[in-house]
Design a protein around this motif. Structure first.
Motif, PDB file in Angstrom:
ATOM      1  N   GLY B 230       0.596  -1.198   0.153  1.00 45.31           N
ATOM      2  CA  GLY B 230       0.090   0.142  -0.087  1.00 45.31           C
ATOM      3  C   GLY B 230       0.956   1.113  -0.100  1.00 45.31           C
ATOM      4  N   VAL B 231       0.214   2.204   0.338  1.00 45.81           N
ATOM      5  CA  VAL B 231       0.898   3.797   0.461  1.00 45.81           C
ATOM      6  C   VAL B 231       0.634   4.296   1.452  1.00 45.81           C
ATOM      7  CG1 VAL B 231       1.088   5.877  -0.996  1.00 45.81           C
ATOM      8  CG2 VAL B 231       0.428   3.910  -2.168  1.00 45.81           C
ATOM      9  N   GLY B 232       1.572   4.919   2.166  1.00 43.80           N
ATOM     10  CA  GLY B 232       1.613   5.769   3.343  1.00 43.80           C
ATOM     11  C   GLY B 232       0.729   5.207   4.360  1.00 43.80           C
ATOM     12  N   ARG B 233      -0.239   5.660   5.073  1.00 46.04           N
ATOM     13  CA  ARG B 233      -1.036   5.205   6.231  1.00 46.04           C
ATOM     14  C   ARG B 233      -2.195   4.418   5.654  1.00 46.04           C
ATOM     15  NH1 ARG B 233      -3.849   8.874   8.883  1.00 46.04           N
ATOM     16  NH2 ARG B 233      -4.263   7.504  10.546  1.00 46.04           N
ATOM     17  N   SER B 234      -2.400   4.086   4.257  1.00 39.58           N
ATOM     18  CA  SER B 234      -3.251   3.086   3.856  1.00 39.58           C
ATOM     19  C   SER B 234      -2.597   1.753   3.552  1.00 39.58           C
ATOM     20  CB  SER B 234      -3.790   3.537   2.563  1.00 39.58           C
ATOM     21  OG  SER B 234      -4.520   4.686   2.663  1.00 39.58           O
ATOM     22  N   THR B 235      -2.189   0.928   4.568  1.00 36.07           N
ATOM     23  CA  THR B 235      -1.485  -0.176   4.459  1.00 36.07           C
ATOM     24  C   THR B 235      -2.213  -1.478   4.348  1.00 36.07           C
ATOM     25  OG1 THR B 235      -1.439  -0.816   6.733  1.00 36.07           O
ATOM     26  CG2 THR B 235       0.165   0.654   6.098  1.00 36.07           C
ATOM     27  N   GLY B 236      -1.595  -2.415   3.706  1.00 37.87           N
ATOM     28  CA  GLY B 236      -2.315  -3.749   3.330  1.00 37.87           C
ATOM     29  C   GLY B 236      -3.270  -3.844   2.153  1.00 37.87           C
ATOM     30  N   THR B 237      -4.244  -4.427   2.230  1.00 37.32           N
ATOM     31  CA  THR B 237      -5.117  -4.650   1.121  1.00 37.32           C
ATOM     32  C   THR B 237      -6.631  -4.294   1.818  1.00 37.32           C
ATOM     33  OG1 THR B 237      -5.739  -6.913   1.617  1.00 37.32           O
ATOM     34  CG2 THR B 237      -3.945  -6.465   0.209  1.00 37.32           C
ATOM     35  N   LYS B 238      -7.563  -3.930   0.761  1.00 42.00           N
ATOM     36  CA  LYS B 238      -8.944  -3.531   1.132  1.00 42.00           C
ATOM     37  C   LYS B 238      -9.731  -4.200   0.356  1.00 42.00           C
ATOM     38  CE  LYS B 238     -12.162  -0.763   2.915  1.00 42.00           C
ATOM     39  NZ  LYS B 238     -12.969  -1.781   3.157  1.00 42.00           N
ATOM     40  N   LEU B 239     -10.916  -4.670   0.848  1.00 41.93           N
ATOM     41  CA  LEU B 239     -11.968  -5.061   0.020  1.00 41.93           C
ATOM     42  C   LEU B 239     -12.886  -4.085  -0.476  1.00 41.93           C
ATOM     43  CD1 LEU B 239     -13.236  -8.264   1.516  1.00 41.93           C
ATOM     44  CD2 LEU B 239     -11.425  -8.273  -0.205  1.00 41.93           C
ATOM     45  N   ILE B 240     -13.051  -4.076  -1.772  1.00 47.08           N
ATOM     46  CA  ILE B 240     -14.182  -3.142  -2.394  1.00 47.08           C
ATOM     47  C   ILE B 240     -15.321  -3.757  -2.927  1.00 47.08           C
ATOM     48  CG2 ILE B 240     -14.378  -1.126  -3.794  1.00 47.08           C
ATOM     49  CD1 ILE B 240     -12.302  -0.503  -2.032  1.00 47.08           C
TER      50      ILE B 240
END
Lengths: 165, 450
Positions: B230-240
């Motif tokens: 991810g990028v910066g404080r958006s770590t890991g993966t996210k389900l959309i």
């Protein structure tokens, strides 16, 4: 109404999920159970039965039963169609589906067909936005609805009901 | 292809069953966790930078570290599976198809937090998923990962599934706890926070399904490794969960390095908009977050590419940005009517308001009525300002965030699509026959596929 021995065992099992003295936590699951046993709706008698099982005052049960939209406080048809009408379903044509069912069954929203077979309700988002338009029928979802699919579902309900009679 | 941590096994046939899940590396995180000290697991989660996946995006490790631990008092972990935010259907997918991932995450988290009785509070409509989860729990019990003295560690844990009964408000954590105690879902006044006084007045952590599932890969690969994605404080993966006017609605796991444009138009994700229609608007994070017109969705005001990250989606604040929210991605094509769409959302929030706070109870019904009038050709010009006024007086004036959630969509619709509201008022008959259309409101974008 009364719970069968088997259902009373289930009631006990549910109460044991919570720490001692916290049996009020079993209220929502027991209301679901009572609704199933009572033909899909909660009569005052059904709610009072649950109150007795959990040693609650009846008013504690009524105030909960009236809060949650899945508890039906008046009788419903054998098959309950709950069609989602929130934004994402609307974008995919839920308005047309609702109108089609109304015309096909000749009932309005919140009404039951004269043979007691079908009730139509509109509901808010059921978490099936990617498979819209959709409705809940009993325990399951019917998704990607089209007028043809609605016809099929209604025919199938009628056939099943005829076989069970 | 982005990295998959949650759905990497989703394609395996029979993954819903314990044996298949276990054969494919399942429950390794539990085995690893039980060799660690609970405090070290919390540290690992802190290092991962994981943020709550239910919508608020609060750092999970920090939430865990707030949990009070008074002697002799039970602590609880409650999984929030009351997924009800319009546009959001990701947790359903996880529970329906990979139930053991959630159960494994729950066991690890219960051990880390010291919860011997853990509850999954699932929305009542997901009735068939209750059976799937209970089956998975039974299998985990049989395998010795649940029950008494798990793997000889002396730790006891049991997981129970509690069905809600149709109330969006129960997704708010204190309303959820009230409901789990067998009461109406009225949110509590905070403080005290659940970490101090939660379920049965005991210290409690409430986490979303996806958050708890993410604990499994975090344990498996380590918090530091997870934070590198991810990028910066958006770590890991996210389900959309993507829906609306797109070619491929469904659940996508993104590693938060792709742009919004790529997400909408690339074949790996939404696959573009059907029938060659143009993009009009999008609500990127569930119905509560601000709607954005196409031009502001794909690029920020500064002219930068908007990315699918917490920070980039929020770039510009509410004036020109939106939010990642729950990851409920709703796309509107050029034929859609923003007034009508907003009206359905206002109706939703009116229906779901618990009625405790006057601004929300009265305001949501009032907004719905006005939007209904405008949509059906009975609106007045002054209604638009009145709507703005009402939403501004709901926001921030209620016990729980449902008031804000009801106010924001109305505010954003007026902010970005005011001319469409005015057009409805000025052309009441025309508005009944056709939608406002794309050409009126913004420069049609030259969209290139990334």
């Amino acid at each position: 109404m009364k719970f069968s021995e088997e259902k009373l065992k289930k009631v006990q099992e549910i109460i044991e999920r919570y720490p001692e003295g916290k049996q009020k936590s079993a209220l929502l699951p027991l209301l679901h159970l009572a609704q199933e046993e009572n033909g899909g709706w909660l009569s005052v008698e059904a709610m009072d039965l649950v109150a007795g099982l959990l040693q609650l005052k009846p008013i504690e049960v009524y105030e909960v039963a009236t809060f949650y939209s899945m508890y039906n406080l008046k009788p419903v048809g054998k098959y309950l169609f709950e069609v989602c009408q929130t934004g994402p379903c609307m974008l995919k044509g839920s308005d047309e589906i609702i109108n089609y069912i109304k015309k096909k069954l000749d009932i309005g929203v919140g009404e039951t067909t004269s043979d007691g077979m079908f009730t139509l309700k509109t509901v808010e988002c059921l978490g099936a936005c990617g498979y819209a338009p959709m409705m809940q029928m009993g325990k399951y979802y019917k998704e990607h609805l089209t007028p043809e699919k609605v016809d099929q579902i209604i025919d199938e309900c009628r056939r099943t009901a005829a076989q069970n009679n | 292809m982005g990295r998959k941590l949650l759905l990497d096994k989703a394609h395996i046939e029979g993954i819903r069953n314990y044996d298949v899940y276990r054969r494919n590396g399942g429950y390794a995180a539990v085995e690893k966790a039980f060799k660690m000290a609970p405090a070290d697991i919390v540290e690992e989660v802190k290092k991962s930078g994981l943020r709550g996946r239910g919508g608020a995006g609060f750092p999970t490790g920090m939430k865990w570290s707030f949990l009070a631990k008074p002697e002799g008092v039970a602590r609880y972990l409650v999984c929030n599976a009351d997924e009800s935010e319009p546009g959001t259907f990701k947790d359903r997918y996880l529970m329906e198809f990979i139930p053991h991932l959630l159960i494994e995450g729950l066991i690890v988290s219960s051990f880390a937090l010291g919860s011997n009785r853990t509850y999954i509070y699932i929305r009542g409509e997901y009735a068939w998923i209750v059976d799937i989860l209970e089956q998975a729990i039974a299998e985990a019990n049989q395998a010795g990962f649940l029950g008494k003295n798990i793997l000889g560690t002396g730790f006891d844990c049991q997981i129970y599934v509690q069905r809600g009964a149709g109330a969006y408000i129960c997704g708010e954590e204190t309303a959820l706890l009230e409901s789990l105690e067998g009461k109406r879902g009225n949110p509590r006044i905070k403080p005290p926070f659940p970490a101090v006084k939660g379920l049965y007045d005991c210290p409690t952590v409430v986490n979303n399904v996806e958050t708890l599932a993410a604990i499994v890969p975090i344990l498996n690969i380590g918090g530091e490794e997870y934070a590198k994605i991810g990028v910066g404080r958006s770590t890991g993966t996210k389900l959309i969960s993507a829906c609306g006017n797109i070619n491929k609605p469904g659940i996508y796991e993104i590693d938060m390095t792709i742009s919004v444009e790529e997400f909408i138009y690339s074949d790996e994700y939404c696959g573009g908009i059907p029938n060659g229609k143009k993009l009009k608007a999008c609500i990127p994070g569930g119905s509560s977050v601000p709607i954005l017109p196409a031009n502001l969705l794909l690029k920020t005001v500064k002219g930068e590419k908007r990315m699918m990250t917490y920070e980039s989606l929020a770039d510009g604040g509410f004036a020109t940005g939106s939010m990642m929210g729950s990851g409920g991605f709703i796309v509107l094509d050029e034929d859609q009517c923003v007034v009508r769409h907003t009206m359905t959302l206002a109706r939703f929030y009116r229906h779901e308001s618990c009625g405790q706070c006057s601004p929300c109870r009265e305001g949501t019904g009032w907004m719905e009525k006005i939007l209904h009038n405008i949509e059906y050709g009975k609106g007045k010009m002054s209604d638009i300002d009145l709507l703005w006024d009402i939403q501004s007086k709901i926001e921030g004036n209620t016990i729980c965030p449902l008031g804000d959630a009801a106010a924001w969509p109305v505010a954003a619709a007026i902010r970005h699509f005011r001319d469409e509201f005015e057009w409805h008022v000025l052309n009441p008959e025309e508005a009944q026959k056709r939608n406002f259309g794309l050409a009126h409101y913004a420069d049609p974008l030259e969209v290139s596929v990334a």
